[in-house]
Design a protein around this motif. Sequence first.
Motif, PDB file in Angstrom:
ATOM      1  N   LEU A  70       3.881  56.864  28.840  1.00  0.00           N
ATOM      2  CA  LEU A  70       3.265  57.169  30.302  1.00  0.00           C
ATOM      3  C   LEU A  70       4.717  58.315  30.643  1.00  0.00           C
ATOM      4  O   LEU A  70       5.107  58.886  32.060  1.00  0.00           O
ATOM      5  CB  LEU A  70       2.516  56.790  31.150  1.00  0.00           C
ATOM      6  CG  LEU A  70       1.202  56.810  30.593  1.00  0.00           C
ATOM      7  CD1 LEU A  70      -0.250  56.234  31.491  1.00  0.00           C
ATOM      8  CD2 LEU A  70       0.051  58.315  30.798  1.00  0.00           C
ATOM      9  N   GLU A  71       5.846  56.780  30.627  1.00  0.00           N
ATOM     10  CA  GLU A  71       7.344  57.043  31.227  1.00  0.00           C
ATOM     11  C   GLU A  71       8.007  58.362  30.553  1.00  0.00           C
ATOM     12  O   GLU A  71       8.494  59.118  31.556  1.00  0.00           O
ATOM     13  CB  GLU A  71       7.979  56.001  31.161  1.00  0.00           C
ATOM     14  CG  GLU A  71       8.982  56.209  31.576  1.00  0.00           C
ATOM     15  CD  GLU A  71      10.493  54.883  31.379  1.00  0.00           C
ATOM     16  OE1 GLU A  71      11.019  54.682  32.509  1.00  0.00           O
ATOM     17  OE2 GLU A  71       9.673  54.429  30.531  1.00  0.00           O
ATOM     18  N   ARG A  72       7.588  58.649  29.266  1.00  0.00           N
ATOM     19  CA  ARG A  72       7.639  59.501  28.773  1.00  0.00           C
ATOM     20  C   ARG A  72       7.838  60.979  29.196  1.00  0.00           C
ATOM     21  O   ARG A  72       8.231  61.864  29.086  1.00  0.00           O
ATOM     22  CB  ARG A  72       7.677  59.563  27.069  1.00  0.00           C
ATOM     23  CG  ARG A  72       8.443  60.895  26.303  1.00  0.00           C
ATOM     24  CD  ARG A  72       8.360  60.391  24.871  1.00  0.00           C
ATOM     25  NE  ARG A  72       6.892  59.679  23.802  1.00  0.00           N
ATOM     26  CZ  ARG A  72       7.080  58.956  24.045  1.00  0.00           C
ATOM     27  NH1 ARG A  72       7.706  57.795  23.757  1.00  0.00           N
ATOM     28  NH2 ARG A  72       5.366  58.193  23.652  1.00  0.00           N
ATOM     29  N   ARG A  73       6.658  60.853  28.983  1.00  0.00           N
ATOM     30  CA  ARG A  73       5.809  62.786  30.395  1.00  0.00           C
ATOM     31  C   ARG A  73       5.996  62.445  32.066  1.00  0.00           C
ATOM     32  O   ARG A  73       5.520  63.344  32.435  1.00  0.00           O
ATOM     33  CB  ARG A  73       4.111  62.062  29.847  1.00  0.00           C
ATOM     34  CG  ARG A  73       3.826  62.679  28.074  1.00  0.00           C
ATOM     35  CD  ARG A  73       2.113  62.285  28.272  1.00  0.00           C
ATOM     36  NE  ARG A  73       1.815  62.317  26.776  1.00  0.00           N
ATOM     37  CZ  ARG A  73       2.357  61.865  26.253  1.00  0.00           C
ATOM     38  NH1 ARG A  73       2.366  60.547  25.781  1.00  0.00           N
ATOM     39  NH2 ARG A  73       1.403  62.073  24.599  1.00  0.00           N
ATOM     40  N   GLY A  74       6.774  61.042  32.689  1.00  0.00           N
ATOM     41  CA  GLY A  74       7.996  61.259  33.644  1.00  0.00           C
ATOM     42  C   GLY A  74       6.399  61.401  34.655  1.00  0.00           C
ATOM     43  O   GLY A  74       5.857  61.382  35.575  1.00  0.00           O
ATOM     44  N   HIS A  75       5.364  60.700  33.992  1.00  0.00           N
ATOM     45  CA  HIS A  75       4.026  59.942  35.026  1.00  0.00           C
ATOM     46  C   HIS A  75       4.453  58.472  36.125  1.00  0.00           C
ATOM     47  O   HIS A  75       3.873  58.382  37.162  1.00  0.00           O
ATOM     48  CB  HIS A  75       2.638  59.261  34.350  1.00  0.00           C
ATOM     49  CG  HIS A  75       2.087  61.052  33.664  1.00  0.00           C
ATOM     50  ND1 HIS A  75       1.689  61.630  34.761  1.00  0.00           N
ATOM     51  CD2 HIS A  75       1.849  61.020  32.433  1.00  0.00           C
ATOM     52  CE1 HIS A  75       1.367  62.909  33.983  1.00  0.00           C
ATOM     53  NE2 HIS A  75       1.486  62.401  32.629  1.00  0.00           N
ATOM     54  N   LEU A  76       5.205  58.098  35.293  1.00  0.00           N
ATOM     55  CA  LEU A  76       5.851  56.986  35.670  1.00  0.00           C
ATOM     56  C   LEU A  76       7.287  56.187  35.361  1.00  0.00           C
ATOM     57  O   LEU A  76       7.726  56.646  34.509  1.00  0.00           O
ATOM     58  CB  LEU A  76       5.093  55.458  35.961  1.00  0.00           C
ATOM     59  CG  LEU A  76       4.156  55.216  34.276  1.00  0.00           C
ATOM     60  CD1 LEU A  76       5.117  54.149  33.878  1.00  0.00           C
ATOM     61  CD2 LEU A  76       2.769  54.921  34.262  1.00  0.00           C
ATOM     62  N   ARG A  77       7.359  54.743  35.889  1.00  0.00           N
ATOM     63  CA  ARG A  77       9.124  54.475  35.625  1.00  0.00           C
ATOM     64  C   ARG A  77       8.542  53.257  34.947  1.00  0.00           C
ATOM     65  O   ARG A  77       8.485  52.593  35.528  1.00  0.00           O
ATOM     66  CB  ARG A  77       9.689  53.989  36.660  1.00  0.00           C
ATOM     67  CG  ARG A  77       9.877  55.960  37.378  1.00  0.00           C
ATOM     68  CD  ARG A  77      11.113  55.462  38.421  1.00  0.00           C
ATOM     69  NE  ARG A  77      12.436  55.047  37.897  1.00  0.00           N
ATOM     70  CZ  ARG A  77      13.653  55.109  37.991  1.00  0.00           C
ATOM     71  NH1 ARG A  77      13.713  57.164  37.501  1.00  0.00           N
ATOM     72  NH2 ARG A  77      14.649  55.420  37.467  1.00  0.00           N
ATOM     73  N   TRP A  78       8.619  52.615  33.546  1.00  0.00           N
ATOM     74  CA  TRP A  78       8.927  52.078  33.214  1.00  0.00           C
ATOM     75  C   TRP A  78       9.549  50.823  32.684  1.00  0.00           C
ATOM     76  O   TRP A  78       9.718  50.023  33.582  1.00  0.00           O
ATOM     77  CB  TRP A  78       7.536  52.037  32.143  1.00  0.00           C
ATOM     78  CG  TRP A  78       7.280  51.059  31.200  1.00  0.00           C
ATOM     79  CD1 TRP A  78       7.926  50.327  29.801  1.00  0.00           C
ATOM     80  CD2 TRP A  78       6.492  49.705  31.405  1.00  0.00           C
ATOM     81  NE1 TRP A  78       7.167  48.789  29.590  1.00  0.00           N
ATOM     82  CE2 TRP A  78       6.068  48.613  30.698  1.00  0.00           C
ATOM     83  CE3 TRP A  78       5.194  49.294  32.719  1.00  0.00           C
ATOM     84  CZ2 TRP A  78       5.349  47.492  30.619  1.00  0.00           C
ATOM     85  CZ3 TRP A  78       4.660  48.287  32.802  1.00  0.00           C
ATOM     86  CH2 TRP A  78       4.896  47.030  31.590  1.00  0.00           C
TER      87      TRP A  78
END
Length: 61
Positions: A26-34
């Motif tokens: 999800l972070e790679r797709r820009g949805h969140l910062r992990w």
Amino acid sequence: MTMEIVVTLLCVVAVLFGADRLMLGLERRGHLRWRRSGRHDLSAVPETGLDALFADGSRRL
């Protein structure tokens, strides 16, 4: 008894690993910062009107 504990621990590790991989995707797709991207520099974030209102103690409503 000890085999049940080992199986339970392995299941917990598998779930945590899967959740981490999901969050990284999800972070790679820009949805969140992990955990791959750094933290925000909060001093660079502009103040909102409400923050400015509370920061200035001499101002009255």
